[in-house]
Design an enzyme around this catalytic site. Structure first.
Site, mmCIF file in Angstrom:
data_model
loop_
_atom_site.group_PDB
_atom_site.id
_atom_site.type_symbol
_atom_site.label_atom_id
_atom_site.label_comp_id
_atom_site.label_asym_id
_atom_site.label_seq_id
_atom_site.Cartn_x
_atom_site.Cartn_y
_atom_site.Cartn_z
ATOM 1 N N THR A 22 1.430 -6.529 -6.376
ATOM 2 C CA THR A 22 1.873 -6.947 -5.058
ATOM 3 C C THR A 22 0.722 -7.535 -4.274
ATOM 4 O O THR A 22 -0.437 -7.322 -4.580
ATOM 5 C CB THR A 22 2.459 -5.755 -4.298
ATOM 6 O OG1 THR A 22 1.528 -4.687 -4.376
ATOM 7 C CG2 THR A 22 3.783 -5.326 -4.910
ATOM 8 N N GLN A 376 0.874 -8.284 5.085
ATOM 9 C CA GLN A 376 2.285 -8.372 4.733
ATOM 10 C C GLN A 376 3.152 -7.992 5.931
ATOM 11 O O GLN A 376 2.724 -7.250 6.800
ATOM 12 C CB GLN A 376 2.630 -7.416 3.581
ATOM 13 C CG GLN A 376 1.728 -7.526 2.373
ATOM 14 C CD GLN A 376 0.618 -6.499 2.417
ATOM 15 O OE1 GLN A 376 0.062 -6.213 3.462
ATOM 16 N NE2 GLN A 376 0.292 -5.954 1.254
ATOM 17 N N THR A 396 3.602 1.572 -0.552
ATOM 18 C CA THR A 396 2.505 1.307 0.375
ATOM 19 C C THR A 396 1.769 0.014 0.086
ATOM 20 O O THR A 396 1.043 -0.481 0.950
ATOM 21 C CB THR A 396 1.504 2.475 0.357
ATOM 22 O OG1 THR A 396 1.049 2.671 -0.983
ATOM 23 C CG2 THR A 396 2.155 3.752 0.868
ATOM 24 N N CYS A 397 1.905 -0.503 -1.132
ATOM 25 C CA CYS A 397 1.239 -1.779 -1.436
ATOM 26 C C CYS A 397 1.896 -2.919 -0.668
ATOM 27 O O CYS A 397 1.235 -3.749 -0.065
ATOM 28 C CB CYS A 397 1.288 -2.042 -2.930
ATOM 29 S SG CYS A 397 0.274 -0.912 -3.898
ATOM 30 N N ASN A 398 3.236 -2.954 -0.698
ATOM 31 C CA ASN A 398 3.979 -3.984 0.037
ATOM 32 C C ASN A 398 4.340 -3.549 1.440
ATOM 33 O O ASN A 398 4.903 -4.324 2.205
ATOM 34 C CB ASN A 398 5.266 -4.338 -0.718
ATOM 35 C CG ASN A 398 5.017 -5.321 -1.845
ATOM 36 O OD1 ASN A 398 3.964 -5.944 -1.907
ATOM 37 N ND2 ASN A 398 5.974 -5.435 -2.734
#
Length: 429
Positions: A22, A376, A396-398
């Site tokens: 991501t 993001q 949590t990445c995106n």
């Protein structure tokens, strides 16, 4: 990276990581970050202007991050409860490596007490969590003294010899440039000193040696010259060491003696440590920006008096809704209403000990919204196809928060609150 909740008595979210390629601040090529849009809550016009200026500066700095593979591995030990220990030591170990590159993206790996490692160069979530934990450890470092959110430098000869002042300011620089997170712990004076601005005279309150402070207070409070001389004689040894011992004949000279002793103790003897500390901010050109835009960086270094608000979170997240006139859309609309009511209850401490910072940390890995916003657009999605999942989930990445579907508000409130509080670690449970 998927966060799946199971009950536990620990609220530290830093366990397992699954990386899905991501996009995050650290994943962007160093030549393309400048045109990307960041996302943060709206504020009043004056703050928006300042935030935009700071956002431009931070985006310019983050664009310098080298996205190519490096040896920037940072190993963080985690115990069986998910708590991290010695994160400062782990970071010093990594920063001390000859090949470690402060200007390249990080490779954060959390290692549990069984020596199992999880993580790789990540999509942003684990790095944000690591930087958040690192700033907490920095705040407790031996190089600082003073109140929790108003720190000043103190002299630690061992730390000075090992170059720890420089390394800690490098850590702070990495937190700012790689994650947009500021320490929010400097005193006004330390912030000005780092930025190369006049910081005003030192005060007795800044003397952290209680015995020496008491001696100086007795001299300061003496009402007559003989009383002042007697107090000075009692402090002779300490005053002689710092070159402040001398005879006085007036109360004005008494005040000058006390002030010179304070100035030396607070500023003079810490001057080399301060220079080493300032030098560490030369990372990726941060120091020059700090000295040029001191007022803008104030919100990063000094405690931010404005707490996170429910309106910040409701305006930060964008909901992904199903088509109109569908049954799913009806459920999502109701759940979105529950979400907004719940966020207000969290702000009003109706869900204590849960805080808005806990909610943001669960969704993003960061307990604060970076001054330049998230790269993001934070999203809200809904758990339609898993009715057995009553707790929230997060990528949590995106920065995707997945809300469970409940048919009444009390059920939604209970499971949202308990789910986040019980989330045992930062990754997959």
């Amino acid at each position: 990276m998927q966060t799946i909740l199971t009950p536990d008595d620990n609220d530290n979210h830093d366990k397992d990581y699954n990386y899905s390629g991501t996009v995050s601040l650290l994943d962007q090529p160093s030549t393309s970050n400048e045109h990307l849009t960041s996302f943060s809550p709206r504020s009043d016009q004056e703050k928006t202007v300042h935030k935009t200026d700071l956002q431009t500066i931070l985006s310019r700095l983050s664009a310098k991050i080298d996205d190519s593979p490096t040896s920037n591995q940072i190993n963080v030990v985690r115990d069986y409860k998910g708590n991290t220990h010695n994160i400062l030591r782990s970071t010093v170990q990594a920063f001390s490596r000859r090949r470690f590159n402060l200007g390249a993206r990080l490779d954060v790996i959390f290692v549990d007490d069984t020596k199992e490692a999880e993580g790789a160069v990540d999509g942003g979530g684990p790095t944000r969590e690591y930087l958040r934990l690192l700033l907490k450890a920095v705040q407790q470092s031996s190089i600082f003294a003073g109140p929790e959110n108003s720190k000043r430098l103190r002299l630690d000869s061992e730390a000075l010899h090992k170059g720890l002042y420089r390394q800690i300011s490098q850590m702070i620089s990495v937190c700012i440039i790689h994650g947009g997170m500021g320490p929010h712990l400097f005193s006004e004076k330390l912030s000005l000193q780092v930025c190369g601005k006049p910081s005003g005279p030192a005060t007795l309150d800044e003397v952290d040696d209680e015995t020496f402070k008491e001696m100086l207070c007795k001299i300061k409070e003496a009402e007559t010259v003989p009383e002042a001389k007697a107090a000075i004689e009692m402090a002779k040894d300490c005053l002689s060491i710092i070159g402040a011992f001398r005879s006085i004949s007036t109360l004005k000279q008494r005040d000058m003696l006390v002030q010179s002793a304070v100035e030396y103790y607070v500023d003079g003897r810490c001057n080399v440590a301060l220079q080493q500390f300032v030098d560490g901010f030369n990372t990726l050109g941060l120091l020059q920006e700090m000295q040029t835009h001191t007022d803008l960086f104030h919100i990063i270094f000094v405690e931010d008096k404005r707490n996170l608000r429910s309106s910040d979170l409701t305006s930060l997240f964008e909901a992904n809704l199903s088509d109109h006139d569908s049954y799913k859309r009806e459920l999502e609309t109701r759940t979105l209403c529950f979400w907004k009511d719940w966020i207000i209850d969290v702000e009003d401490e109706e869900c204590a000990p849960l805080t808005l910072e806990n909610v943001l940390e669960f969704a993003s890995g960061s307990s604060v919204i970076p001054p330049h916003g998230f790269l993001q657009q934070p999203q809200i999605e809904f758990l339609h196809n898993a009715p057995e999942k009553i707790f929230p989930e997060a990528n949590t990445c995106n920065i995707v928060l997945k809300l469970p579907i409940h048919y009444n508000y009390e059920s939604f409130k209970t499971n949202m609150s308990n789910g986040i509080l019980w989330a045992p670690t930062f990754g997959v449970a």
